[in-house]
Design a protein around this motif. Sequence first.
Motif, PDB file in Angstrom:
ATOM      1  N   LEU A 106      70.180  59.466  74.176  1.00  0.00           N
ATOM      2  CA  LEU A 106      70.756  58.377  73.381  1.00  0.00           C
ATOM      3  C   LEU A 106      69.734  57.681  72.480  1.00  0.00           C
ATOM      4  O   LEU A 106      70.032  57.430  71.304  1.00  0.00           O
ATOM      5  N   PRO A 107      68.526  57.344  72.968  1.00  0.00           N
ATOM      6  CA  PRO A 107      67.553  56.701  72.052  1.00  0.00           C
ATOM      7  C   PRO A 107      67.236  57.559  70.836  1.00  0.00           C
ATOM      8  O   PRO A 107      67.125  57.040  69.724  1.00  0.00           O
ATOM      9  N   HIS A 108      67.103  58.851  71.059  1.00  0.00           N
ATOM     10  CA  HIS A 108      66.801  59.750  69.934  1.00  0.00           C
ATOM     11  C   HIS A 108      67.978  59.819  68.966  1.00  0.00           C
ATOM     12  O   HIS A 108      67.782  59.840  67.747  1.00  0.00           O
ATOM     13  N   ILE A 109      69.200  59.843  69.497  1.00  0.00           N
ATOM     14  CA  ILE A 109      70.388  59.884  68.640  1.00  0.00           C
ATOM     15  C   ILE A 109      70.479  58.619  67.799  1.00  0.00           C
ATOM     16  O   ILE A 109      70.745  58.675  66.587  1.00  0.00           O
ATOM     17  N   ILE A 110      70.244  57.453  68.419  1.00  0.00           N
ATOM     18  CA  ILE A 110      70.289  56.182  67.684  1.00  0.00           C
ATOM     19  C   ILE A 110      69.237  56.172  66.581  1.00  0.00           C
ATOM     20  O   ILE A 110      69.505  55.784  65.445  1.00  0.00           O
ATOM     21  N   THR A 111      68.014  56.603  66.925  1.00  0.00           N
ATOM     22  CA  THR A 111      66.940  56.654  65.940  1.00  0.00           C
ATOM     23  C   THR A 111      67.275  57.601  64.800  1.00  0.00           C
ATOM     24  O   THR A 111      67.058  57.294  63.624  1.00  0.00           O
ATOM     25  N   PHE A 112      67.837  58.749  65.149  1.00  0.00           N
ATOM     26  CA  PHE A 112      68.192  59.756  64.141  1.00  0.00           C
ATOM     27  C   PHE A 112      69.277  59.235  63.206  1.00  0.00           C
ATOM     28  O   PHE A 112      69.158  59.352  61.976  1.00  0.00           O
ATOM     29  N   VAL A 113      70.334  58.643  63.756  1.00  0.00           N
ATOM     30  CA  VAL A 113      71.431  58.121  62.930  1.00  0.00           C
ATOM     31  C   VAL A 113      70.938  56.990  62.041  1.00  0.00           C
ATOM     32  O   VAL A 113      71.238  56.940  60.835  1.00  0.00           O
ATOM     33  N   ASN A 114      70.152  56.082  62.614  1.00  0.00           N
ATOM     34  CA  ASN A 114      69.627  54.955  61.840  1.00  0.00           C
ATOM     35  C   ASN A 114      68.766  55.447  60.690  1.00  0.00           C
ATOM     36  O   ASN A 114      68.902  54.990  59.547  1.00  0.00           O
ATOM     37  N   TYR A 115      67.893  56.416  60.982  1.00  0.00           N
ATOM     38  CA  TYR A 115      66.995  56.884  59.923  1.00  0.00           C
ATOM     39  C   TYR A 115      67.734  57.682  58.868  1.00  0.00           C
ATOM     40  O   TYR A 115      67.389  57.632  57.687  1.00  0.00           O
TER      41      TYR A 115
END
Length: 317
Positions: free
Chosen positions: A238-247
Amino acid sequence: MGNNTYPPYFNLTMFVNIGTYRYPTFVLCLLLYALIVLANFLIIVVISQEKTLHEPMYFFIMCLSINSLYGSAGFFFRFLRDLLYDTHLISRSACFTQTYVIYSYASYELTLLGIMAYDRYVAVCQPLHYHNKMTSKLVSKLVTFAWIYPAFSVGTCVYLASRLPLCGNKIPKVFCANWPIVKLSCISTVINNLVGMLVSTTTVFLPLAFVLYTYARIFLICRKRSSEFKAKVIQSCLPHIITFVNYSITVFCDVALSRIDLENLNPFLAVILSLEFVVIPPILNPLVYGLKLPEIRKLILKMLSGPKPDKQTKSHK
Protein backbone atom coordinates in the motif's frame (compact mmCIF):
# COMPACT_ATOMS: atom_id res chain seq x y z
CA MET A 1 25.28 34.90 -33.27
CA GLY A 2 24.84 37.89 -30.98
CA ASN A 3 25.08 37.74 -27.21
CA ASN A 4 21.39 38.57 -26.96
CA THR A 5 20.59 35.05 -28.21
CA TYR A 6 22.26 33.65 -25.08
CA PRO A 7 20.69 35.80 -22.32
CA PRO A 8 22.78 35.95 -19.12
CA TYR A 9 19.59 35.92 -17.01
CA PHE A 10 16.15 34.31 -17.10
CA ASN A 11 13.02 35.87 -15.64
CA LEU A 12 10.65 33.61 -13.67
CA THR A 13 7.30 35.24 -14.45
CA MET A 14 4.89 33.01 -12.52
CA PHE A 15 5.51 34.60 -9.12
CA VAL A 16 2.37 36.33 -7.88
CA ASN A 17 2.65 39.75 -6.25
CA ILE A 18 1.43 39.06 -2.70
CA GLY A 19 2.63 42.33 -1.16
CA THR A 20 2.91 42.25 2.62
CA TYR A 21 1.92 38.56 2.68
CA ARG A 22 5.37 37.63 1.36
CA TYR A 23 6.85 37.37 4.85
CA PRO A 24 4.17 35.04 6.31
CA THR A 25 4.40 33.04 3.08
CA PHE A 26 8.18 32.85 3.43
CA VAL A 27 7.91 31.61 7.03
CA LEU A 28 5.26 29.04 6.05
CA CYS A 29 7.37 27.72 3.15
CA LEU A 30 10.48 27.66 5.35
CA LEU A 31 8.63 25.58 7.96
CA LEU A 32 7.39 23.28 5.20
CA TYR A 33 10.93 22.77 3.94
CA ALA A 34 12.15 22.16 7.50
CA LEU A 35 9.43 19.51 7.89
CA ILE A 36 10.51 17.85 4.63
CA VAL A 37 14.14 17.76 5.76
CA LEU A 38 13.27 16.47 9.25
CA ALA A 39 10.85 13.77 8.06
CA ASN A 40 13.17 12.40 5.38
CA PHE A 41 16.25 12.64 7.58
CA LEU A 42 14.40 10.69 10.29
CA ILE A 43 13.59 7.91 7.82
CA ILE A 44 17.24 7.77 6.69
CA VAL A 45 18.59 7.62 10.25
CA VAL A 46 16.13 4.94 11.39
CA ILE A 47 16.78 2.65 8.43
CA SER A 48 20.56 3.12 8.43
CA GLN A 49 20.95 2.49 12.18
CA GLU A 50 18.48 -0.36 12.68
CA LYS A 51 19.97 -3.67 11.53
CA THR A 52 16.57 -5.36 11.28
CA LEU A 53 15.70 -2.92 8.48
CA HIS A 54 18.77 -3.71 6.39
CA GLU A 55 16.65 -5.33 3.69
CA PRO A 56 16.09 -4.34 0.03
CA MET A 57 12.65 -2.79 0.57
CA TYR A 58 13.83 -0.48 3.35
CA PHE A 59 17.03 0.37 1.49
CA PHE A 60 14.93 1.55 -1.46
CA ILE A 61 12.79 3.62 0.92
CA MET A 62 15.94 5.24 2.27
CA CYS A 63 17.00 6.03 -1.32
CA LEU A 64 13.63 7.73 -1.88
CA SER A 65 14.23 9.92 1.17
CA ILE A 66 17.75 10.82 0.02
CA ASN A 67 16.32 11.76 -3.36
CA SER A 68 13.63 13.88 -1.70
CA LEU A 69 16.29 15.85 0.17
CA TYR A 70 18.19 16.31 -3.09
CA GLY A 71 15.19 17.52 -5.10
CA SER A 72 13.68 19.75 -2.43
CA ALA A 73 17.05 21.46 -1.86
CA GLY A 74 17.29 22.21 -5.58
CA PHE A 75 13.90 23.93 -5.43
CA PHE A 76 13.50 25.54 -2.00
CA PHE A 77 16.86 27.32 -1.72
CA ARG A 78 16.04 29.48 -4.74
CA PHE A 79 12.28 29.65 -4.15
CA LEU A 80 12.61 30.99 -0.59
CA ARG A 81 14.96 33.70 -1.83
CA ASP A 82 12.56 34.70 -4.62
CA LEU A 83 9.66 35.08 -2.17
CA LEU A 84 11.47 38.02 -0.55
CA TYR A 85 12.39 39.90 -3.75
CA ASP A 86 10.34 41.91 -6.22
CA THR A 87 12.44 40.79 -9.20
CA HIS A 88 12.90 37.12 -10.02
CA LEU A 89 15.92 37.06 -12.29
CA ILE A 90 18.09 33.95 -12.18
CA SER A 91 21.48 33.64 -13.85
CA ARG A 92 21.86 31.36 -16.85
CA SER A 93 24.17 28.90 -15.08
CA ALA A 94 21.97 28.79 -11.96
CA CYS A 95 18.86 28.23 -14.08
CA PHE A 96 20.30 25.26 -15.96
CA THR A 97 21.69 23.84 -12.71
CA GLN A 98 18.25 24.04 -11.08
CA THR A 99 16.67 22.47 -14.16
CA TYR A 100 19.10 19.57 -13.98
CA VAL A 101 18.62 19.02 -10.22
CA ILE A 102 14.82 19.13 -10.30
CA TYR A 103 14.36 16.90 -13.35
CA SER A 104 17.06 14.41 -12.36
CA TYR A 105 15.26 14.21 -8.99
CA ALA A 106 12.02 13.46 -10.84
CA SER A 107 13.68 10.78 -12.97
CA TYR A 108 15.39 9.19 -9.95
CA GLU A 109 12.00 8.99 -8.24
CA LEU A 110 10.41 7.13 -11.14
CA THR A 111 13.27 4.67 -11.65
CA LEU A 112 13.34 3.94 -7.92
CA LEU A 113 9.58 3.34 -7.88
CA GLY A 114 10.03 0.92 -10.78
CA ILE A 115 12.74 -0.99 -8.88
CA MET A 116 10.57 -1.07 -5.75
CA ALA A 117 7.70 -2.52 -7.81
CA TYR A 118 10.02 -5.33 -8.95
CA ASP A 119 11.05 -5.93 -5.34
CA ARG A 120 7.40 -6.24 -4.25
CA TYR A 121 6.64 -8.48 -7.25
CA VAL A 122 9.39 -10.95 -6.31
CA ALA A 123 8.39 -10.84 -2.63
CA VAL A 124 4.73 -11.65 -3.37
CA CYS A 125 4.87 -13.82 -6.49
CA GLN A 126 8.16 -15.66 -5.85
CA PRO A 127 8.62 -15.57 -2.05
CA LEU A 128 10.75 -18.75 -1.90
CA HIS A 129 13.28 -17.25 -4.32
CA TYR A 130 13.24 -13.71 -2.87
CA HIS A 131 16.55 -13.86 -0.99
CA ASN A 132 18.25 -15.66 -3.87
CA LYS A 133 17.11 -13.04 -6.38
CA MET A 134 17.23 -9.82 -4.35
CA THR A 135 20.84 -10.14 -3.28
CA SER A 136 22.87 -7.20 -2.04
CA LYS A 137 24.85 -7.31 -5.30
CA LEU A 138 21.71 -7.05 -7.43
CA VAL A 139 20.28 -4.30 -5.21
CA SER A 140 23.50 -2.30 -5.58
CA LYS A 141 23.40 -2.67 -9.37
CA LEU A 142 19.73 -1.65 -9.57
CA VAL A 143 20.24 1.44 -7.41
CA THR A 144 23.37 2.41 -9.34
CA PHE A 145 21.48 2.13 -12.62
CA ALA A 146 18.56 4.10 -11.13
CA TRP A 147 20.93 6.99 -10.43
CA ILE A 148 23.32 6.87 -13.39
CA TYR A 149 20.88 6.60 -16.29
CA PRO A 150 18.65 9.55 -15.27
CA ALA A 151 21.76 11.62 -14.54
CA PHE A 152 23.03 10.99 -18.06
CA SER A 153 19.68 11.35 -19.87
CA VAL A 154 18.57 14.51 -18.06
CA GLY A 155 22.07 15.94 -18.42
CA THR A 156 21.85 15.41 -22.19
CA CYS A 157 18.54 17.27 -22.40
CA VAL A 158 19.82 20.19 -20.33
CA TYR A 159 23.03 20.38 -22.35
CA LEU A 160 21.13 20.49 -25.65
CA ALA A 161 18.85 23.23 -24.28
CA SER A 162 21.84 25.25 -23.10
CA ARG A 163 23.22 25.28 -26.67
CA LEU A 164 20.08 26.80 -28.21
CA PRO A 165 20.06 30.49 -29.25
CA LEU A 166 17.03 32.03 -27.55
CA CYS A 167 14.64 34.81 -28.60
CA GLY A 168 13.54 35.64 -25.06
CA ASN A 169 14.29 35.02 -21.40
CA LYS A 170 10.87 34.71 -19.74
CA ILE A 171 10.04 31.37 -18.11
CA PRO A 172 6.38 31.08 -17.00
CA LYS A 173 7.10 29.02 -13.87
CA VAL A 174 8.36 29.51 -10.32
CA PHE A 175 11.43 27.40 -11.07
CA CYS A 176 13.57 26.74 -14.13
CA ALA A 177 12.39 23.95 -16.43
CA ASN A 178 13.74 22.46 -19.63
CA TRP A 179 10.73 22.62 -21.95
CA PRO A 180 9.86 26.33 -21.35
CA ILE A 181 13.50 27.17 -22.20
CA VAL A 182 13.40 25.07 -25.38
CA LYS A 183 10.23 26.91 -26.48
CA LEU A 184 12.22 30.17 -26.41
CA SER A 185 14.54 28.89 -29.14
CA CYS A 186 15.10 30.96 -32.28
CA ILE A 187 15.92 27.86 -34.34
CA SER A 188 14.45 24.42 -34.95
CA THR A 189 14.28 22.19 -31.87
CA VAL A 190 13.75 18.86 -33.66
CA ILE A 191 16.77 17.24 -31.98
CA ASN A 192 15.68 18.51 -28.55
CA ASN A 193 12.17 17.17 -29.13
CA LEU A 194 13.41 13.74 -30.26
CA VAL A 195 15.83 13.40 -27.35
CA GLY A 196 13.15 14.68 -24.96
CA MET A 197 10.67 12.08 -26.22
CA LEU A 198 13.26 9.31 -25.87
CA VAL A 199 14.17 10.40 -22.34
CA SER A 200 10.50 10.76 -21.35
CA THR A 201 9.74 7.29 -22.68
CA THR A 202 12.63 5.60 -20.89
CA THR A 203 12.52 7.50 -17.59
CA VAL A 204 8.78 8.15 -17.23
CA PHE A 205 6.52 5.90 -19.30
CA LEU A 206 8.52 2.66 -19.13
CA PRO A 207 8.83 2.73 -15.29
CA LEU A 208 5.13 3.61 -14.98
CA ALA A 209 4.15 0.80 -17.37
CA PHE A 210 6.39 -1.64 -15.48
CA VAL A 211 4.81 -0.69 -12.15
CA LEU A 212 1.34 -1.27 -13.59
CA TYR A 213 2.43 -4.63 -14.99
CA THR A 214 3.92 -5.85 -11.70
CA TYR A 215 0.83 -4.89 -9.72
CA ALA A 216 -1.41 -6.60 -12.28
CA ARG A 217 0.58 -9.79 -11.65
CA ILE A 218 0.38 -9.28 -7.88
CA PHE A 219 -3.39 -8.77 -8.15
CA LEU A 220 -3.80 -12.03 -10.09
CA ILE A 221 -1.81 -13.91 -7.45
CA CYS A 222 -3.85 -12.40 -4.60
CA ARG A 223 -7.15 -13.46 -6.18
CA LYS A 224 -6.31 -17.11 -5.54
CA ARG A 225 -4.97 -16.75 -2.01
CA SER A 226 -6.43 -16.44 1.49
CA SER A 227 -7.71 -13.26 3.13
CA GLU A 228 -4.77 -13.31 5.54
CA PHE A 229 -2.32 -13.39 2.62
CA LYS A 230 -4.15 -10.52 0.91
CA ALA A 231 -3.98 -8.44 4.11
CA LYS A 232 -0.21 -8.95 4.36
CA VAL A 233 0.25 -8.01 0.70
CA ILE A 234 -1.84 -4.86 1.12
CA GLN A 235 0.13 -3.85 4.22
CA SER A 236 3.40 -4.35 2.35
CA CYS A 237 2.42 -2.79 -0.99
CA LEU A 238 0.00 0.00 0.00
CA PRO A 239 2.71 2.63 0.77
CA HIS A 240 4.32 2.00 -2.60
CA ILE A 241 0.95 2.19 -4.38
CA ILE A 242 0.12 5.51 -2.67
CA THR A 243 3.54 6.90 -3.56
CA PHE A 244 3.22 5.69 -7.15
CA VAL A 245 -0.28 7.15 -7.65
CA ASN A 246 0.68 10.46 -6.03
CA TYR A 247 3.80 10.80 -8.14
CA SER A 248 1.99 9.85 -11.34
CA ILE A 249 -0.49 12.68 -10.69
CA THR A 250 2.25 15.23 -9.99
CA VAL A 251 4.19 14.22 -13.13
CA PHE A 252 1.02 14.47 -15.22
CA CYS A 253 0.34 17.96 -13.83
CA ASP A 254 3.86 19.11 -14.64
CA VAL A 255 3.75 17.69 -18.17
CA ALA A 256 0.30 19.24 -18.75
CA LEU A 257 1.46 22.63 -17.43
CA SER A 258 4.49 22.62 -19.71
CA ARG A 259 2.29 22.16 -22.79
CA ILE A 260 -0.34 24.85 -22.15
CA ASP A 261 -0.28 28.64 -21.92
CA LEU A 262 -0.01 29.28 -18.18
CA GLU A 263 -0.83 32.96 -18.61
CA ASN A 264 -4.43 31.98 -19.38
CA LEU A 265 -4.74 30.17 -16.05
CA ASN A 266 -5.54 31.70 -12.68
CA PRO A 267 -2.08 32.72 -11.38
CA PHE A 268 -2.64 31.18 -7.94
CA LEU A 269 -3.83 27.90 -9.48
CA ALA A 270 -0.84 27.83 -11.84
CA VAL A 271 1.58 28.34 -8.93
CA ILE A 272 -0.09 25.65 -6.80
CA LEU A 273 0.01 23.12 -9.64
CA SER A 274 3.67 23.96 -10.27
CA LEU A 275 4.55 23.55 -6.59
CA GLU A 276 2.81 20.17 -6.37
CA PHE A 277 5.51 18.61 -8.52
CA VAL A 278 8.39 19.52 -6.17
CA VAL A 279 6.65 19.77 -2.78
CA ILE A 280 4.04 17.01 -2.37
CA PRO A 281 6.18 13.87 -3.00
CA PRO A 282 9.05 14.86 -0.63
CA ILE A 283 6.62 15.45 2.23
CA LEU A 284 4.20 12.61 1.46
CA ASN A 285 6.73 9.79 0.99
CA PRO A 286 8.20 9.77 4.54
CA LEU A 287 4.74 10.24 6.06
CA VAL A 288 3.32 7.31 4.09
CA TYR A 289 6.18 4.93 4.85
CA GLY A 290 6.57 6.12 8.42
CA LEU A 291 2.88 5.68 9.23
CA LYS A 292 1.96 2.65 7.10
CA LEU A 293 4.90 0.31 7.71
CA PRO A 294 4.76 -0.88 11.35
CA GLU A 295 8.51 -1.68 11.51
CA ILE A 296 9.46 1.90 10.67
CA ARG A 297 6.63 3.43 12.71
CA LYS A 298 7.65 1.61 15.89
CA LEU A 299 11.28 2.60 15.58
CA ILE A 300 10.41 6.26 14.86
CA LEU A 301 8.15 6.42 17.92
CA LYS A 302 10.85 4.75 19.98
CA MET A 303 13.44 7.27 18.78
CA LEU A 304 11.17 10.27 19.39
CA SER A 305 10.15 9.11 22.87
CA GLY A 306 13.78 8.73 23.93
CA PRO A 307 15.42 5.96 25.97
CA LYS A 308 13.35 4.40 28.72
CA PRO A 309 14.66 4.64 32.31
CA ASP A 310 16.38 1.54 33.67
CA LYS A 311 14.04 -0.55 35.82
CA GLN A 312 16.61 -1.09 38.58
CA THR A 313 17.35 2.64 38.78
CA LYS A 314 13.66 3.43 38.91
CA SER A 315 12.97 0.93 41.72
CA HIS A 316 16.01 2.14 43.69
CA LYS A 317 14.65 5.68 43.64
